[in-house]
Design an enzyme around this catalytic site. Structure first.
Site, PDB file in Angstrom:
ATOM      1  N   MET A  87       0.837  -1.201   0.000  1.00  0.00           N
ATOM      2  CA  MET A  87       0.000   0.000   0.000  1.00  0.00           C
ATOM      3  C   MET A  87       0.871   1.250   0.000  1.00  0.00           C
ATOM      4  SD  MET A  87      -3.263  -1.100   2.310  1.00  0.00           S
ATOM      5  CE  MET A  87      -2.427  -2.297   3.318  1.00  0.00           C
ATOM      6  N   GLU A  88       0.751   1.984  -1.099  1.00  0.00           N
ATOM      7  CA  GLU A  88       1.513   3.223  -1.251  1.00  0.00           C
ATOM      8  C   GLU A  88       1.170   4.179  -0.107  1.00  0.00           C
ATOM      9  OE1 GLU A  88       0.208   5.552  -4.523  1.00  0.00           O
ATOM     10  OE2 GLU A  88       2.126   6.599  -4.725  1.00  0.00           O
ATOM     11  N   GLN A  92      12.191   2.216 -18.229  1.00  0.00           N
ATOM     12  CA  GLN A  92      13.457   1.471 -18.335  1.00  0.00           C
ATOM     13  C   GLN A  92      13.422   0.199 -17.464  1.00  0.00           C
ATOM     14  OE1 GLN A  92      16.857   4.449 -18.433  1.00  0.00           O
ATOM     15  NE2 GLN A  92      15.283   5.634 -17.411  1.00  0.00           N
ATOM     16  N   CYS A 132      -2.824  -0.995 -10.467  1.00  0.00           N
ATOM     17  CA  CYS A 132      -2.983   0.396 -10.019  1.00  0.00           C
ATOM     18  C   CYS A 132      -3.998   1.135 -10.893  1.00  0.00           C
ATOM     19  CB  CYS A 132      -1.630   1.096 -10.040  1.00  0.00           C
ATOM     20  SG  CYS A 132      -1.747   2.808  -9.494  1.00  0.00           S
ATOM     21  N   LYS A 174       0.611  -8.758  -9.932  1.00  0.00           N
ATOM     22  CA  LYS A 174      -0.570  -8.432  -9.117  1.00  0.00           C
ATOM     23  C   LYS A 174      -1.550  -7.724 -10.041  1.00  0.00           C
ATOM     24  CE  LYS A 174      -1.891  -6.295  -4.721  1.00  0.00           C
ATOM     25  NZ  LYS A 174      -2.523  -5.032  -5.137  1.00  0.00           N
ATOM     26  N   ASN A 215      -7.391 -11.752  -3.435  1.00  0.00           N
ATOM     27  CA  ASN A 215      -7.352 -10.425  -2.802  1.00  0.00           C
ATOM     28  C   ASN A 215      -8.635  -9.655  -3.122  1.00  0.00           C
ATOM     29  OD1 ASN A 215      -5.992  -7.331  -3.789  1.00  0.00           O
ATOM     30  ND2 ASN A 215      -6.116  -7.921  -1.641  1.00  0.00           N
ATOM     31  N   GLY A 216      -9.067  -8.884  -2.145  1.00  0.00           N
ATOM     32  CA  GLY A 216     -10.226  -8.017  -2.333  1.00  0.00           C
ATOM     33  C   GLY A 216     -11.305  -8.274  -1.309  1.00  0.00           C
ATOM     34  N   ARG A 221      -6.980  -3.195   2.885  1.00  0.00           N
ATOM     35  CA  ARG A 221      -7.710  -2.337   3.821  1.00  0.00           C
ATOM     36  C   ARG A 221      -8.105  -3.095   5.087  1.00  0.00           C
ATOM     37  NH1 ARG A 221     -12.093  -0.952  -0.123  1.00  0.00           N
ATOM     38  NH2 ARG A 221     -11.531  -3.126  -0.590  1.00  0.00           N
TER      39      ARG A 221
HETATM   40  C1  LIG Z   1      -3.882   3.225   0.419  1.00  0.00           C
HETATM   41  C2  LIG Z   1      -3.696   2.115  -0.567  1.00  0.00           C
HETATM   42  C3  LIG Z   1      -2.514   2.050  -1.301  1.00  0.00           C
HETATM   43  C4  LIG Z   1      -2.305   1.010  -2.232  1.00  0.00           C
HETATM   44  N1  LIG Z   1      -1.105   0.918  -2.876  1.00  0.00           N
HETATM   45  C5  LIG Z   1      -0.834  -0.181  -3.649  1.00  0.00           C
HETATM   46  C6  LIG Z   1       0.468  -0.417  -4.186  1.00  0.00           C
HETATM   47  O1  LIG Z   1       1.415   0.351  -3.997  1.00  0.00           O
HETATM   48  N2  LIG Z   1       0.635  -1.542  -4.935  1.00  0.00           N
HETATM   49  C7  LIG Z   1      -0.375  -2.430  -5.178  1.00  0.00           C
HETATM   50  O2  LIG Z   1      -0.173  -3.427  -5.860  1.00  0.00           O
HETATM   51  N3  LIG Z   1      -1.612  -2.230  -4.675  1.00  0.00           N
HETATM   52  C8  LIG Z   1      -1.854  -1.159  -3.904  1.00  0.00           C
HETATM   53  N4  LIG Z   1      -3.084  -1.022  -3.324  1.00  0.00           N
HETATM   54  C9  LIG Z   1      -4.106  -2.069  -3.541  1.00  0.00           C
HETATM   55  C10 LIG Z   1      -4.063  -3.133  -2.424  1.00  0.00           C
HETATM   56  O3  LIG Z   1      -2.823  -3.787  -2.401  1.00  0.00           O
HETATM   57  C11 LIG Z   1      -5.192  -4.181  -2.624  1.00  0.00           C
HETATM   58  O4  LIG Z   1      -4.988  -4.859  -3.833  1.00  0.00           O
HETATM   59  C12 LIG Z   1      -6.568  -3.530  -2.652  1.00  0.00           C
HETATM   60  O5  LIG Z   1      -6.717  -2.581  -1.617  1.00  0.00           O
HETATM   61  C13 LIG Z   1      -7.694  -4.572  -2.541  1.00  0.00           C
HETATM   62  O6  LIG Z   1      -7.549  -5.324  -1.374  1.00  0.00           O
HETATM   63  P1  LIG Z   1      -8.403  -5.007  -0.018  1.00  0.00           P
HETATM   64  O7  LIG Z   1      -9.844  -5.104  -0.371  1.00  0.00           O
HETATM   65  O8  LIG Z   1      -7.927  -6.063   0.938  1.00  0.00           O
HETATM   66  O9  LIG Z   1      -8.032  -3.622   0.407  1.00  0.00           O
HETATM   67  C14 LIG Z   1      -3.311   0.030  -2.436  1.00  0.00           C
HETATM   68  C15 LIG Z   1      -4.510   0.121  -1.711  1.00  0.00           C
HETATM   69  C16 LIG Z   1      -4.709   1.125  -0.770  1.00  0.00           C
HETATM   70  C17 LIG Z   1      -5.990   1.155   0.019  1.00  0.00           C
END
Ligand SMILES: Cc1cc2nc3c(=O)[nH]c(=O)nc-3n(C[C@H](O)[C@H](O)[C@H](O)COP(=O)(O)O)c2cc1C
Length: 329
Positions: A16-17, A85, A107, A146, A206-207, A231
């Site tokens: 999560m970024e 790159q 993303c 992913k 996931n999800g 989340r």
């Molecule tokens: C704040 C936030 C930042 C995220 N950043 C990334 C990331 O950097 N790379 C990525 O693959 N997914 C990112 N995601 C997606 C999550 O890894 C995940 O796939 C998505 O939230 C669905 O799963 P969940 O329902 O368990 O939250 C981010 C999600 C959130 C909420």
């Protein structure tokens, strides 16, 4: 088929970024060691300019880099596009000895997608395939992707799965929504079930996995190799602990037990986070900012959650935030 660095039925903490940087992962791995696996958030492969090895390592977090036990259970995620790159970046990640590289194809950000990266690539297999080939040829160890179920819709879903498999990808994490669905509605786990049936490589589901009951249900209904929580992990960072305790003692999930887990969990979460941020010399005001951003995900299960969360969000100092925490737990 290569062995994945985590066992069947593992619980993975999602990338999560803005959250899962080095200090955060270190704190979580210490506070809640039951999480089986982690990932960095995405390192964006530059399109122009020199590739800086230092920047690639910095993204991982230097404290986390030094901790071998954590490094062994963390994938390095990149986000790229046809113009970026990719090869020199992957060469560095490979030469640095990282065991696991993950490509972000989920993303949904408008900016990322406008540059034809992230989930956009799911709409264009012709462009995506050479990227996958480049990474596969340049990276010797575990390479995963992913993904979501598609960009606008699911029409390329099975073609994508087959392409990844044919190109030697080691596993696929599937967030069961399209890009256009962003985070709306509920993830459709049927796609996880379909992917598990269609693929011979492991699928990580996931999800919308939020609770112990969800974890049990997704394993039962969809049979993924492992699952990843985003989340849900921010809402209940101690969820892996509760899940494993529940597995050892299925009758133990009483209201009282969960409240006690929450009390202990909240306390240790912020304690370990503060410790890690201090090691990185993060100033109090910035620690407070991060704590507030994490608070947005917490406290939903308190009866008066708006009031409780509001108190944390309005804190004007780290000490005030900690005082509210002290009152609560
Ligand atoms: C704040 C936030 C930042 C995220 N950043 C990334 C990331 O950097 N790379 C990525 O693959 N997914 C990112 N995601 C997606 C999550 O890894 C995940 O796939 C998505 O939230 C669905 O799963 P969940 O329902 O368990 O939250 C981010 C999600 C959130 C909420």
């Amino acid at each position: 088929m290569k062995n994945l660095p985590f066992k069947k039925h593992s619980l993975l903490f999602a990338p999560m970024e803005g959250v899962t940087d080095g200090p955060y992962r270190l704190a979580i791995s210490r506070a809640f060691s039951e999480w089986d696996y982690f990932s960095t958030d995405f390192y964006r492969v530059p399109t122009v300019g020199n590739i800086q090895e230092k920047a690639i390592l910095k993204h991982y977090g230097h404290g986390a880099l030094e901790k071998k036990s954590l490094r062994d259970k963390t994938s390095y995620q990149i986000l790229t596009s046809a113009r970026a790159q990719t090869k020199p970046v992957v060469d560095i990640i490979n030469a640095q000895g990282f065991e696991h590289l993950d490509l972000n194809l989920g993303c949904p950000s408008k900016k990322v997608n406008a540059h034809r990266g992230g989930a956009f690539l799911l709409s264009d297999i012709e462009t995506l395939k050479p990227i996958i080939k480049t990474i596969r040829e340049s990276f010797d160890r575990i390479f995963t992707v992913k993904i979501r179920i598609g960009y606008r819709d699911d029409k390329l879903f099975f073609d994508l799965l087959k392409m990844f498999e044919d190109e030697g990808v080691d596993a696929i994490t599937l967030h069961a929504r399209t890009r256009d669905q962003l985070y709306q509605g509920t993830a459709d786990w049927e796609y996880i079930k379909k992917a598990v049936k269609a693929c011979s490589i492991p699928i990580i589901g996931n999800g919308d996995i939020w609770t112990v009951e969800d974890i049990v249900r997704i394993f039962d209904e969809c049979d993924p190799y492992a699952i990843m929580m985003g989340r849900g992990a921010l809402k209940t960072p101690w969820l892996a602990t509760t899940y494993y305790e529940h597995r050892n003692n299925p009758d133990f999930l009483s209201e009282e037990f969960l409240l006690e887990e929450r009390r202990r969990g909240l306390d240790i979460y912020f304690y370990e986070l503060e410790k890690e941020y201090r090691k990185e010399n993060v100033e109090d005001i910035n620690i407070l900012k991060r704590f507030k951003s994490f608070s947005r995900y917490l406290f939903d299960d308190f009866p008066d959650h708006e009031t409780v969360r509001g108190r944390f969000l309005r804190s004007t100092s780290l000490n005030e935030f900690k005082a509210h925490l002290h009152d609560l737990v």
